[in-house]
Motif scaffolding. Structure first.
Motif, PDB file in Angstrom:
ATOM      1  N   HIS A 187       5.320  57.025  -4.966  1.00 46.46           N
ATOM      2  CA  HIS A 187       4.067  56.983  -5.732  1.00 46.46           C
ATOM      3  C   HIS A 187       4.006  58.135  -6.753  1.00 46.46           C
ATOM      4  O   HIS A 187       3.522  57.958  -7.865  1.00 46.46           O
ATOM      5  CB  HIS A 187       2.861  57.066  -4.796  1.00 46.46           C
ATOM      6  CG  HIS A 187       2.506  55.743  -4.188  1.00 46.46           C
ATOM      7  ND1 HIS A 187       2.189  54.647  -4.959  1.00 46.46           N
ATOM      8  CD2 HIS A 187       2.403  55.346  -2.893  1.00 46.46           C
ATOM      9  CE1 HIS A 187       1.922  53.623  -4.161  1.00 46.46           C
ATOM     10  NE2 HIS A 187       2.051  54.007  -2.908  1.00 46.46           N
ATOM     11  N   LEU A 188       4.506  59.296  -6.350  1.00 39.49           N
ATOM     12  CA  LEU A 188       4.461  60.443  -7.270  1.00 39.49           C
ATOM     13  C   LEU A 188       5.384  60.212  -8.475  1.00 39.49           C
ATOM     14  O   LEU A 188       5.049  60.565  -9.606  1.00 39.49           O
ATOM     15  CB  LEU A 188       4.834  61.733  -6.537  1.00 39.49           C
ATOM     16  CG  LEU A 188       3.831  62.153  -5.455  1.00 39.49           C
ATOM     17  CD1 LEU A 188       4.276  63.434  -4.774  1.00 39.49           C
ATOM     18  CD2 LEU A 188       2.442  62.352  -6.056  1.00 39.49           C
ATOM     19  N   LEU A 189       6.528  59.569  -8.205  1.00 40.88           N
ATOM     20  CA  LEU A 189       7.424  59.243  -9.330  1.00 40.88           C
ATOM     21  C   LEU A 189       6.766  58.229 -10.260  1.00 40.88           C
ATOM     22  O   LEU A 189       6.846  58.341 -11.488  1.00 40.88           O
ATOM     23  CB  LEU A 189       8.763  58.695  -8.799  1.00 40.88           C
ATOM     24  CG  LEU A 189       9.682  59.738  -8.163  1.00 40.88           C
ATOM     25  CD1 LEU A 189      10.935  59.074  -7.593  1.00 40.88           C
ATOM     26  CD2 LEU A 189      10.094  60.807  -9.200  1.00 40.88           C
ATOM     27  N   ASP A 190       6.079  57.249  -9.641  1.00 39.88           N
ATOM     28  CA  ASP A 190       5.360  56.254 -10.467  1.00 39.88           C
ATOM     29  C   ASP A 190       4.285  56.939 -11.305  1.00 39.88           C
ATOM     30  O   ASP A 190       4.097  56.615 -12.481  1.00 39.88           O
ATOM     31  CB  ASP A 190       4.691  55.197  -9.567  1.00 39.88           C
ATOM     32  CG  ASP A 190       5.707  54.218  -9.003  1.00 39.88           C
ATOM     33  OD1 ASP A 190       6.804  54.115  -9.588  1.00 39.88           O
ATOM     34  OD2 ASP A 190       5.399  53.567  -7.986  1.00 39.88           O
ATOM     35  N   ALA A 191       3.573  57.895 -10.678  1.00 42.84           N
ATOM     36  CA  ALA A 191       2.509  58.612 -11.401  1.00 42.84           C
ATOM     37  C   ALA A 191       3.089  59.311 -12.618  1.00 42.84           C
ATOM     38  O   ALA A 191       2.533  59.242 -13.722  1.00 42.84           O
ATOM     39  CB  ALA A 191       1.831  59.629 -10.477  1.00 42.84           C
ATOM     40  N   GLN A 192       4.244  59.962 -12.421  1.00 37.38           N
ATOM     41  CA  GLN A 192       4.833  60.703 -13.549  1.00 37.38           C
ATOM     42  C   GLN A 192       5.460  59.781 -14.589  1.00 37.38           C
ATOM     43  O   GLN A 192       5.556  60.155 -15.749  1.00 37.38           O
ATOM     44  CB  GLN A 192       5.852  61.697 -13.024  1.00 37.38           C
ATOM     45  CG  GLN A 192       5.136  62.917 -12.462  1.00 37.38           C
ATOM     46  CD  GLN A 192       6.018  63.784 -11.620  1.00 37.38           C
ATOM     47  OE1 GLN A 192       6.923  63.299 -10.935  1.00 37.38           O
ATOM     48  NE2 GLN A 192       5.767  65.071 -11.646  1.00 37.38           N
ATOM     49  N   VAL A 251       4.099  56.963 -15.561  1.00 35.86           N
ATOM     50  CA  VAL A 251       3.032  56.482 -16.474  1.00 35.86           C
ATOM     51  C   VAL A 251       2.347  57.632 -17.197  1.00 35.86           C
ATOM     52  O   VAL A 251       1.829  57.468 -18.286  1.00 35.86           O
ATOM     53  CB  VAL A 251       1.936  55.640 -15.748  1.00 35.86           C
ATOM     54  CG1 VAL A 251       2.449  54.281 -15.386  1.00 35.86           C
ATOM     55  CG2 VAL A 251       1.339  56.353 -14.571  1.00 35.86           C
ATOM     56  N   ASP A 252       2.340  58.820 -16.574  1.00 44.05           N
ATOM     57  CA  ASP A 252       1.699  59.969 -17.222  1.00 44.05           C
ATOM     58  C   ASP A 252       2.559  61.215 -16.953  1.00 44.05           C
ATOM     59  O   ASP A 252       2.433  61.860 -15.905  1.00 44.05           O
ATOM     60  CB  ASP A 252       0.277  60.153 -16.651  1.00 44.05           C
ATOM     61  CG  ASP A 252      -0.444  61.337 -17.285  1.00 44.05           C
ATOM     62  OD1 ASP A 252       0.102  61.927 -18.245  1.00 44.05           O
ATOM     63  OD2 ASP A 252      -1.551  61.669 -16.821  1.00 44.05           O
ATOM     64  N   ALA A 253       3.432  61.495 -17.918  1.00 46.69           N
ATOM     65  CA  ALA A 253       4.394  62.598 -17.740  1.00 46.69           C
ATOM     66  C   ALA A 253       3.677  63.932 -17.547  1.00 46.69           C
ATOM     67  O   ALA A 253       4.244  64.871 -16.985  1.00 46.69           O
ATOM     68  CB  ALA A 253       5.320  62.660 -18.944  1.00 46.69           C
ATOM     69  N   ALA A 268       0.380  65.180  -9.717  1.00 47.15           N
ATOM     70  CA  ALA A 268       1.615  64.674  -9.110  1.00 47.15           C
ATOM     71  C   ALA A 268       2.608  65.819  -8.884  1.00 47.15           C
ATOM     72  O   ALA A 268       3.236  65.909  -7.821  1.00 47.15           O
ATOM     73  CB  ALA A 268       2.232  63.602 -10.009  1.00 47.15           C
ATOM     74  N   SER A 269       2.704  66.717  -9.867  1.00 45.45           N
ATOM     75  CA  SER A 269       3.629  67.854  -9.715  1.00 45.45           C
ATOM     76  C   SER A 269       3.165  68.781  -8.594  1.00 45.45           C
ATOM     77  O   SER A 269       3.982  69.306  -7.822  1.00 45.45           O
ATOM     78  CB  SER A 269       3.705  68.650 -11.023  1.00 45.45           C
ATOM     79  OG  SER A 269       4.130  67.821 -12.058  1.00 45.45           O
ATOM     80  N   GLU A 295       2.919  76.147 -16.510  1.00 45.25           N
ATOM     81  CA  GLU A 295       3.222  76.100 -17.949  1.00 45.25           C
ATOM     82  C   GLU A 295       2.541  74.918 -18.640  1.00 45.25           C
ATOM     83  O   GLU A 295       2.088  75.026 -19.772  1.00 45.25           O
ATOM     84  CB  GLU A 295       4.739  76.036 -18.166  1.00 45.25           C
ATOM     85  CG  GLU A 295       5.380  77.394 -17.942  1.00 45.25           C
ATOM     86  CD  GLU A 295       6.869  77.323 -17.670  1.00 45.25           C
ATOM     87  OE1 GLU A 295       7.447  76.218 -17.764  1.00 45.25           O
ATOM     88  OE2 GLU A 295       7.455  78.372 -17.347  1.00 45.25           O
ATOM     89  N   ARG A 296       2.449  73.781 -17.910  1.00 41.88           N
ATOM     90  CA  ARG A 296       1.864  72.594 -18.553  1.00 41.88           C
ATOM     91  C   ARG A 296       0.342  72.549 -18.431  1.00 41.88           C
ATOM     92  O   ARG A 296      -0.356  72.033 -19.294  1.00 41.88           O
ATOM     93  CB  ARG A 296       2.461  71.319 -17.945  1.00 41.88           C
ATOM     94  CG  ARG A 296       3.801  70.978 -18.572  1.00 41.88           C
ATOM     95  CD  ARG A 296       4.282  69.655 -18.089  1.00 41.88           C
ATOM     96  NE  ARG A 296       4.403  69.676 -16.629  1.00 41.88           N
ATOM     97  CZ  ARG A 296       4.335  68.607 -15.866  1.00 41.88           C
ATOM     98  NH1 ARG A 296       4.131  67.438 -16.398  1.00 41.88           N
ATOM     99  NH2 ARG A 296       4.473  68.706 -14.559  1.00 41.88           N
ATOM    100  N   GLY A 297      -0.197  73.096 -17.336  1.00 44.37           N
ATOM    101  CA  GLY A 297      -1.650  73.020 -17.132  1.00 44.37           C
ATOM    102  C   GLY A 297      -2.201  74.317 -16.580  1.00 44.37           C
ATOM    103  O   GLY A 297      -2.619  74.380 -15.421  1.00 44.37           O
ATOM    104  N   PRO A 298      -2.198  75.386 -17.418  1.00 41.06           N
ATOM    105  CA  PRO A 298      -2.603  76.703 -16.895  1.00 41.06           C
ATOM    106  C   PRO A 298      -4.035  76.730 -16.332  1.00 41.06           C
ATOM    107  O   PRO A 298      -4.331  77.549 -15.480  1.00 41.06           O
ATOM    108  CB  PRO A 298      -2.458  77.636 -18.107  1.00 41.06           C
ATOM    109  CG  PRO A 298      -2.374  76.758 -19.304  1.00 41.06           C
ATOM    110  CD  PRO A 298      -1.834  75.449 -18.854  1.00 41.06           C
TER     111      PRO A 298
END
Ligand code: ZN
Length: 396
Positions: A201-206, A208-210, A215-216, A241-244
């Protein structure tokens, strides 16, 4: 205003048709009387005067009980005023009419579904919305309604199915929602020990929305549970780094990673995160790390620098507490001030919805108020209006 526009949709969409059709049947004197009345009602709606609009539409309904649009407007207005029983009665009567066109039936069924939702009769709303989807009437709005119902019932696979269906027939970008549904399902799998399904599911989440931060974070938690703190720390770093602005939520997990890896010096890395995006929880953690690694004086300097730029109660409380500790005594004034700061701090939200302003202590992935996904973020400290003056005073 958006709510009002939706309310007007069934009325406005059919108003031209209404005038044309009714005009053909009316005598010229009726035409002169009723068409302006209808538009007066619309005008009241646009000016957000629903009570006056109700009076006008009630009068119109008495003059011509056949008028579908007037009843649609009345039903929506009653629902908006919270008179859901009256709204249900009006829409049920409309739906029972044999003379409705297909598009009018679609409007009326959808409106009745909204009434049922407001009344908490989700099963009835669900069956109406499903009916509309199958009939391809009001399909997008009905799918949205179904998603609302399944979200409230935490039926995530169904949310996913409806969102994917909606995405196929509309231009609406739904990748954020779809990724969040996968994350919800991943969390359910983790609770029941189905780690392979959770990972899928986490791979699917990433896929559709990198940029899906959640998910990370869940992946990092899974790596920690599996005993791989090194990979978990790398994943957390990528999330920072992506979502401080999500850092306060992941800080406990990250610190636990470092603890398991035996890292004693963490102030440097916390400082690099802090330079990227300062926040009160990170400031507290960093000031503790500086005190541990470099001593109380260094922590005091860090806090004073921070407070020269940020009007932050948490920083003020920590600075005062350190100063009292350094002096090894507290004057009565300091103790009172500390108490006041702590009380004010306990009332402060840690997170806030960027869309509706809802405040929360904990991070919610879906805003409990406006139901948006990913809109709740850590509250940022207020910037000081004139930091240069403060710094100058400090030096002198
Ligand atoms: Zn919100």
């Amino acid at each position: 205003m958006m709510e009002l526009l939706f309310l007007l949709l069934p009325v406005a969409a059919a108003s031209g048709w209404w005038i044309a059709r009714r005009s053909a049947k009316w005598s010229s004197s009726e035409r002169c009387e009723r068409a302006p009345t209808f538009f007066r009602g619309l005008n009241y709606l646009l000016n957000e005067q629903p009570d006056k609009a109700i009076d006008v539409f009630l009068k119109l309904a008495e003059m011509d009980s056949e008028t579908v649009e007037t009843h649609l407007a009345l039903g929506s207005l009653f629902r908006r005023r919270g008179e859901v029983d009256r709204a249900i009665r009006i829409h049920q009567n409309l739906v029972a009419r044999q003379s409705l066109s297909l598009s009018q039936r679609g409007f009326a069924l959808y409106e009745l579904g909204r009434d049922y939702m407001l009344a908490g009769l989700f099963d009835r709303a669900e069956s109406l919305f499903n009916e509309l989807v199958e009939m391809e009437l009001q399909q997008q709005r009905a799918l949205r309604g179904l998603i609302e119902i399944y979200q409230a019932e935490k039926e995530w696979p169904r949310c996913l199915e409806m969102a994917e269906r909606l995405q196929r027939i509309s231009d609406e970008p739904l990748s954020t929602e779809i990724a969040q549904y996968h994350c919800e399902m991943a969390e359910e799998c983790l609770r029941t020990g189905e780690t392979d399904s959770a990972r899928a599911h986490l791979l699917d989440a990433q896929s559709v929305d990198a940029d899906c931060i959640r998910a990370s974070m869940l992946q990092a938690q899974m790596e920690m549970t599996a005993g791989d703190a090194e990979t978990a720390a790398l994943l957390y770093r990528r999330v920072v780094e992506r979502g401080p602005r999500y850092l306060p939520a992941m800080l406990p997990g990250l610190l636990e990673c470092w603890r398991r890896l035996g890292r004693k010096q963490v102030a440097g890395e916390l400082q690099s995160f802090f330079d990227m995006h300062p926040s009160p929880p990170l400031m507290l953690e960093l000031s503790e790390a500086i005190e541990r690694e470099q001593g109380i004086d260094a922590a005091l300097v860090f806090l004073e620098d921070y407070l020269c730029e940020h009007a932050d109660l948490a920083g003020a409380e920590r600075l005062l507490e350190l100063r009292m500790r350094l002096r090894n005594s507290a004057g009565q004034g300091d103790a009172i001030l500390l108490q006041v700061l702590r009380q004010l701090l306990a009332l402060q939200p840690v997170h806030q919805c960027e869309h509706c302003g809802f405040e929360a202590r904990a991070l919610h992935w879906q805003c409990p108020s406006c139901k948006r996904w990913g809109s709740i973020k850590a509250v940022e400290p207020y910037p000081i209006a004139n930091p240069a003056v403060l710094k100058q005073r400090r030096i002198s």
